[in-house]
Write an enzyme that holds these catalytic residues in place. Structure first.
Site, PDB file in Angstrom:
ATOM      1  N   ASP A  71     -37.198   4.199  12.733  1.00 54.14           N
ATOM      2  CA  ASP A  71     -37.732   3.385  13.468  1.00 54.14           C
ATOM      3  C   ASP A  71     -39.278   3.829  14.377  1.00 54.14           C
ATOM      4  O   ASP A  71     -39.444   3.523  15.297  1.00 54.14           O
ATOM      5  CB  ASP A  71     -36.698   3.548  14.889  1.00 54.14           C
ATOM      6  CG  ASP A  71     -35.301   3.382  14.367  1.00 54.14           C
ATOM      7  OD1 ASP A  71     -35.079   2.443  13.588  1.00 54.14           O
ATOM      8  OD2 ASP A  71     -34.202   3.724  15.198  1.00 54.14           O
ATOM      9  N   GLU A  72     -40.027   4.254  13.304  1.00 57.48           N
ATOM     10  CA  GLU A  72     -41.264   4.483  13.869  1.00 57.48           C
ATOM     11  C   GLU A  72     -42.334   3.603  13.048  1.00 57.48           C
ATOM     12  O   GLU A  72     -43.906   3.565  13.209  1.00 57.48           O
ATOM     13  CB  GLU A  72     -41.635   5.883  13.306  1.00 57.48           C
ATOM     14  CG  GLU A  72     -40.858   7.081  14.411  1.00 57.48           C
ATOM     15  CD  GLU A  72     -41.193   7.044  15.698  1.00 57.48           C
ATOM     16  OE1 GLU A  72     -42.395   6.680  16.236  1.00 57.48           O
ATOM     17  OE2 GLU A  72     -40.477   7.298  16.476  1.00 57.48           O
TER      18      GLU A  72
END
Length: 280
Positions: free
Chosen positions: A223-224
């Site tokens: 999720d980065e």
């Protein structure tokens, strides 16, 4: 046709690109550009009418300019539609929305396949007519084999873009690397962040005032990845956990659809850990 490019900034880039198109009788219909002062990188998207020129010929001719300016670039005829594979798990709201938008022509793409770690009967409300559905179950001790089968399917179907439409499996670093710049994920987005099970219920307990969603490229960092699109909606004390879930579904659907449409229209350019998005 659509030309996108990024390169180190210098004088004369726009002039060279414009002259190249003018000399070949092409008519520029839309042009957007951005010079990032922090990185010294230049980004450009040009839509033009080719005046009978085909894409392969223009690509071959443009190569000299691209090499001279150290460009990362694409030149695509929009009639050559991207092939998109949709991965999903039990939650079907994003999957149903993308199929609907595809059927009415809002998303100009070809669906190469829908892949799920659950069987097709999990989605009784979705019409898969004309869509290849693949059930690839996964368990902790079969993850590598499942991803190998998934990668083989991506290659055999000529898939260009992979969309994780609430696909609740974390891609391995190896698969994420293979899909760099062409795999889009959607997830809920809160301040503060609530991870794990039942995030909307966690948010309700903490009395959040905003909920949201983020569409981003997938990388090895969970999720980065570079963010493509985000949206939020205000929440009040009157909203129940079910209200948050319902509103969250709506945000996730529209954010993912916007991000995918922009990618299909070659509006998203990578800029390190960020993106440049030439919105319409």
């Amino acid at each position: 046709m659509t030309l996108t490019l990024s390169c180190p900034d210098r004088r004369g880039i726009v002039a060279k690109v414009s002259a190249f198109l003018f000399e070949r009788g092409c008519n520029i219909l839309d042009a957007q550009q951005y010079d990032d002062p922090e990185t010294g990188a230049f980004f450009m998207r040009v839509v033009f009418a080719p005046d009978g020129q085909d894409a392969d010929a223009l690509r071959a001719q443009f190569m000299a300019i691209a090499d001279e300016l150290a460009m990362r670039w694409t030149l695509r005829d929009p009639s050559q539609r991207y092939r998109v594979m949709i991965l999903t798990s039990k939650s079907d709201h994003c999957l149903a929305d993308l199929i609907y938008r595809w059927r009415i022509g809002e998303l100009a793409m070809d669906i190469s396949a829908v892949v799920s770690n659950h069987p097709e009967q999990t989605y009784p409300a979705i019409d898969f007519t004309g869509i290849d559905f693949h059930h690839l179950p996964v368990a902790r001790d079969t993850k590598l084999e499942q991803e190998a089968a998934l990668w083989a399917l991506i290659q055999s179907t000529g898939t260009d873009i992979v969309v994780l439409a609430r696909y609740m499996q974390v891609l391995s670093d190896g698969l994420a690397a293979k899909l760099e710049g062409r795999c889009i994920n959607i997830h809920h987005s809160f301040l503060p962040g609530f991870k794990g099970a039942r995030p909307y219920h966690q948010a309700h307990v903490r009395g959040v005032k905003l909920i949201g969603a983020t569409a981003h490229y997938v990388t090895g960092d969970l999720d980065e990845g570079p963010i493509i699109e985000q949206d939020v909606e205000r929440i009040s004390h009157r909203d129940s956990p079910d209200d948050l879930v319902r509103k969250g579904r709506d945000i996730e659907r529209r954010v993912l659809a916007r991000a995918l449409r922009w990618r299909l229209e070659d509006r998203v350019l990578l800029n390190g850990r960020k993106t440049v998005v030439f919105t319409d």
